[in-house]
Write a protein that holds these residues in place. Sequence first.
Motif, mmCIF file in Angstrom:
data_model
loop_
_atom_site.group_PDB
_atom_site.id
_atom_site.type_symbol
_atom_site.label_atom_id
_atom_site.label_comp_id
_atom_site.label_asym_id
_atom_site.label_seq_id
_atom_site.Cartn_x
_atom_site.Cartn_y
_atom_site.Cartn_z
ATOM 1 N N UNK A 197 -32.928 -78.116 -36.851
ATOM 2 C CA UNK A 197 -32.371 -78.139 -38.206
ATOM 3 C C UNK A 197 -33.173 -79.079 -39.102
ATOM 4 N N UNK A 198 -33.587 -80.228 -38.565
ATOM 5 C CA UNK A 198 -34.379 -81.154 -39.375
ATOM 6 C C UNK A 198 -35.753 -80.576 -39.675
ATOM 7 N N UNK A 199 -36.366 -79.920 -38.697
ATOM 8 C CA UNK A 199 -37.674 -79.307 -38.939
ATOM 9 C C UNK A 199 -37.580 -78.233 -40.021
ATOM 10 N N UNK A 200 -36.543 -77.428 -39.967
ATOM 11 C CA UNK A 200 -36.365 -76.397 -40.992
ATOM 12 C C UNK A 200 -36.179 -77.038 -42.367
ATOM 13 N N UNK A 201 -35.418 -78.128 -42.410
ATOM 14 C CA UNK A 201 -35.205 -78.821 -43.685
ATOM 15 C C UNK A 201 -36.513 -79.408 -44.208
ATOM 16 N N UNK A 202 -37.336 -79.953 -43.320
ATOM 17 C CA UNK A 202 -38.627 -80.501 -43.745
ATOM 18 C C UNK A 202 -39.527 -79.399 -44.291
ATOM 19 N N UNK A 203 -39.485 -78.222 -43.678
ATOM 20 C CA UNK A 203 -40.233 -77.085 -44.227
ATOM 21 C C UNK A 203 -39.744 -76.744 -45.632
ATOM 22 N N UNK A 204 -38.439 -76.753 -45.813
ATOM 23 C CA UNK A 204 -37.898 -76.418 -47.139
ATOM 24 C C UNK A 204 -38.270 -77.482 -48.169
ATOM 25 N N UNK A 205 -38.353 -78.750 -47.739
ATOM 26 C CA UNK A 205 -38.788 -79.783 -48.677
ATOM 27 C C UNK A 205 -40.245 -79.563 -49.075
ATOM 28 N N UNK A 206 -41.087 -79.209 -48.110
ATOM 29 C CA UNK A 206 -42.488 -78.920 -48.439
ATOM 30 C C UNK A 206 -42.569 -77.791 -49.455
ATOM 31 N N UNK A 207 -41.765 -76.751 -49.253
ATOM 32 C CA UNK A 207 -41.751 -75.634 -50.197
ATOM 33 C C UNK A 207 -41.279 -76.100 -51.576
ATOM 34 N N UNK A 208 -40.248 -76.929 -51.600
ATOM 35 C CA UNK A 208 -39.738 -77.445 -52.873
ATOM 36 C C UNK A 208 -40.824 -78.188 -53.637
ATOM 37 N N UNK A 209 -41.539 -79.078 -52.959
ATOM 38 C CA UNK A 209 -42.569 -79.862 -53.641
ATOM 39 C C UNK A 209 -43.689 -78.976 -54.165
#
Length: 240
Positions: free
Chosen positions: A143-155
């Motif tokens: 779940x944390x890895x998926x969230x980190x991917x989504x943060x990268x996409x957001x930035x």
Amino acid sequence: MSRRWKTLVPSVSVLLALAGCGAPPGPAPRGFAPRYEEPAAADAAHARFLRARRLPERAADALNAYLDLPYQVTVLARSCAGEGSGYDPETRRIELCYDDLTQERELVTTDEEVADVMTETLYHEAGHALVDVLDLPYGGDRAEEDAADRFAALMLIREGPDGERALRTAAEAYARTPPDPDDGRDEHAPPAARAAAHLCLLHGAAPERHADLADRTRGCTPTWPQARDAWTHDLAPLLR
């Protein structure tokens, strides 16, 4: 020089030294702070590439313009001997590995694409740093890895067309990454799933510019509004 000046000069020096002794310490450093280690010989060309492109500096500038961290997180470019880029919560340090570029150059062709993929990696690790800073309660490593991917996409999406191009490049690189035979022990989603998630967010954020992704992303999750709003909510204490 007169005798008077000979006696006055050391007196002024002493006064200045005494004044400095009582000065309060300056504020503790905050924000994302880039730094480079000397590379191993085999990584020298990769280190020159990162320095010339100023990838750590550019990412740190974008992060610091968006977020006000309560303390410093170092973005350290270094040789990692194959360990891979990551975030260390004990040292509050993102490690961006020179040697990662060897693998990335097997997946993409141009220097611009390599820079795009490394930028996505850096933002992904910044996502882990923010989970640590904010003590976000993700239920497990995946779940944390998926969230980190989504943060990268957001930035990257925040950066407009150039960032969107970088996100698409990273997604295509994931799509070309062969499955890991030990995938069951990897906390990350399979590369194909990471590619699909990035493309889903990309099309959702800018459907007109990425109309060719409509069929590939129909009915996909997570949607862009969900991912954007979740991170924006979590980042609220740090937003500038």
